[in-house]
Design an enzyme around this catalytic site. Structure first.
Site, PDB file in Angstrom:
ATOM      1  N   ASP A  29       0.862  -1.183   0.000  1.00 31.17           N
ATOM      2  CA  ASP A  29       0.000   0.000   0.000  1.00 31.17           C
ATOM      3  C   ASP A  29       0.897   1.231   0.000  1.00 31.17           C
ATOM      4  OD1 ASP A  29      -1.690   2.240   0.906  1.00 31.17           O
ATOM      5  OD2 ASP A  29      -3.181   0.692   1.303  1.00 31.17           O
ATOM      6  N   ASN A  85     -12.330  -2.788   4.013  1.00 32.15           N
ATOM      7  CA  ASN A  85     -13.251  -1.658   4.134  1.00 32.15           C
ATOM      8  C   ASN A  85     -14.274  -1.816   3.025  1.00 32.15           C
ATOM      9  OD1 ASN A  85     -11.710  -0.502   6.241  1.00 32.15           O
ATOM     10  ND2 ASN A  85     -10.327   0.441   4.751  1.00 32.15           N
ATOM     11  N   GLY A  91     -15.144   3.259   5.050  1.00 28.47           N
ATOM     12  CA  GLY A  91     -13.878   3.895   4.693  1.00 28.47           C
ATOM     13  C   GLY A  91     -13.286   3.424   3.382  1.00 28.47           C
ATOM     14  N   THR A  93     -12.153   3.469  -0.228  1.00 22.82           N
ATOM     15  CA  THR A  93     -11.850   4.575  -1.151  1.00 22.82           C
ATOM     16  C   THR A  93     -11.569   4.070  -2.561  1.00 22.82           C
ATOM     17  OG1 THR A  93      -9.505   4.533  -0.532  1.00 22.82           O
ATOM     18  CG2 THR A  93     -10.919   6.089   0.660  1.00 22.82           C
ATOM     19  N   HIS A  96     -12.437  -1.519  -5.838  1.00 23.77           N
ATOM     20  CA  HIS A  96     -11.871  -2.694  -6.522  1.00 23.77           C
ATOM     21  C   HIS A  96     -11.496  -3.612  -5.365  1.00 23.77           C
ATOM     22  CE1 HIS A  96      -8.840  -4.276  -9.754  1.00 23.77           C
ATOM     23  NE2 HIS A  96      -9.032  -5.202  -8.809  1.00 23.77           N
ATOM     24  N   HIS A  98     -10.490  -5.628  -2.292  1.00 26.58           N
ATOM     25  CA  HIS A  98      -9.156  -5.884  -1.726  1.00 26.58           C
ATOM     26  C   HIS A  98      -9.218  -6.019  -0.215  1.00 26.58           C
ATOM     27  CE1 HIS A  98      -9.796  -1.549  -1.522  1.00 26.58           C
ATOM     28  NE2 HIS A  98      -8.960  -1.529  -0.486  1.00 26.58           N
ATOM     29  N   HIS A 100      -6.672  -5.342   3.238  1.00 24.76           N
ATOM     30  CA  HIS A 100      -5.425  -4.780   3.758  1.00 24.76           C
ATOM     31  C   HIS A 100      -4.805  -5.797   4.705  1.00 24.76           C
ATOM     32  CE1 HIS A 100      -6.255  -0.372   2.946  1.00 24.76           C
ATOM     33  NE2 HIS A 100      -7.459  -0.882   2.804  1.00 24.76           N
TER      34      HIS A 100
HETATM   35  P1  5GP Z   1      -9.530   1.434   0.908  1.00 24.34           P
HETATM   36  O1  5GP Z   1      -9.571   2.838   1.426  1.00 24.34           O
HETATM   37  O2  5GP Z   1     -10.393   1.311  -0.324  1.00 24.34           O
HETATM   38  O3  5GP Z   1      -9.816   0.397   1.939  1.00 24.34           O
HETATM   39  O4  5GP Z   1      -8.031   1.164   0.508  1.00 24.34           O
HETATM   40  C1  5GP Z   1      -7.459   1.645  -0.648  1.00 24.34           C
HETATM   41  C2  5GP Z   1      -5.984   1.703  -0.408  1.00 24.34           C
HETATM   42  O5  5GP Z   1      -5.345   1.839  -1.654  1.00 24.34           O
HETATM   43  C3  5GP Z   1      -5.534   2.884   0.456  1.00 24.34           C
HETATM   44  O6  5GP Z   1      -4.943   2.444   1.663  1.00 24.34           O
HETATM   45  C4  5GP Z   1      -4.547   3.626  -0.438  1.00 24.34           C
HETATM   46  O7  5GP Z   1      -3.395   4.068   0.242  1.00 24.34           O
HETATM   47  C5  5GP Z   1      -4.175   2.588  -1.477  1.00 24.34           C
HETATM   48  N1  5GP Z   1      -3.806   3.197  -2.738  1.00 24.34           N
HETATM   49  C6  5GP Z   1      -4.501   4.157  -3.408  1.00 24.34           C
HETATM   50  N2  5GP Z   1      -3.848   4.493  -4.546  1.00 24.34           N
HETATM   51  C7  5GP Z   1      -2.726   3.716  -4.576  1.00 24.34           C
HETATM   52  C8  5GP Z   1      -1.658   3.615  -5.512  1.00 24.34           C
HETATM   53  O8  5GP Z   1      -1.597   4.303  -6.533  1.00 24.34           O
HETATM   54  N3  5GP Z   1      -0.684   2.707  -5.240  1.00 24.34           N
HETATM   55  C9  5GP Z   1      -0.724   1.932  -4.132  1.00 24.34           C
HETATM   56  N4  5GP Z   1       0.286   1.081  -3.950  1.00 24.34           N
HETATM   57  N5  5GP Z   1      -1.723   2.012  -3.216  1.00 24.34           N
HETATM   58  C10 5GP Z   1      -2.710   2.891  -3.440  1.00 24.34           C
END
Ligand code: 5GP
Length: 139
Positions: A29, A85, A91, A93, A96, A98, A100
């Site tokens: 990440d 998330n 939360g 963002t 797609h 995934h 963590h």
């Molecule tokens: P979410 O908020 O959907 O649970 O997690 C999305 C994650 O994707 C975030 O923790 C964010 O830091 C990560 N992320 C967003 N854009 C990029 C990117 O361009 N490269 C990488 N490696 N991680 C990303």
């Protein structure tokens, strides 16, 4: 428009990819909430848990387990949080699918603490919540 993760999968933008197979990918990440913070994603774009086909979910979790164990062996954290998330209120963002993998360390500054409502939850509340869920799970 393809998601940022699809762009990573297609090598349109760079990422520190640590694992890849036909269906899944794992990469660091970008925010590195803690050292070794890794994402595991499906290669195909599914916006969330509901859209993830059940047939993929078992194999997905196998990859999560494998990567989480590698993170543990590599960075020796005191624990690992596996976080999904799912939905804006949780939360999410990047839409797609995934997980963590967040290794935890002493004084890592992360605060994710579940609040205990046990004392104000009545036995009839537990019973009705459980009953609603059982019904939903019968469908
Ligand atoms: P979410 O908020 O959907 O649970 O997690 C999305 C994650 O994707 C975030 O923790 C964010 O830091 C990560 N992320 C967003 N854009 C990029 C990117 O361009 N490269 C990488 N490696 N991680 C990303």
């Amino acid at each position: 428009m393809s998601s940022i993760f699809t762009k990573i999968i297609q090598r349109e933008i760079p990422a520190y990819i640590v694992y890849e197979d036909e269906k899944f990918i794992a990469f660091l990440d970008i925010i590195q909430a803690t050292p070794g913070h890794t994402l595991v994603a499906t290669k195909q774009e599914f916006s969330g848990l509901k859209e993830l086909p059940i047939e993929l979910s078992g194999d997905f979790f196998k990859v999560v387990k494998r990567v989480a164990e590698a993170v543990k062996d590599t960075f020796n954290p005191t624990g690992v949080n596996l976080i999904c998330n799912d939905g804006q209120g949780a939360g999410q963002t990047v839409y797609h699918f995934h997980f963590h993998i967040v290794p935890r360390y002493e004084n890592d500054g992360l605060t994710f603490k579940l609040k205990n409502h046990m004392h104000e939850t009545r036995s009839e509340d537990y019973a009705s919540r459980a009953e609603k869920l059982r019904k939903a799970l019968q469908k």
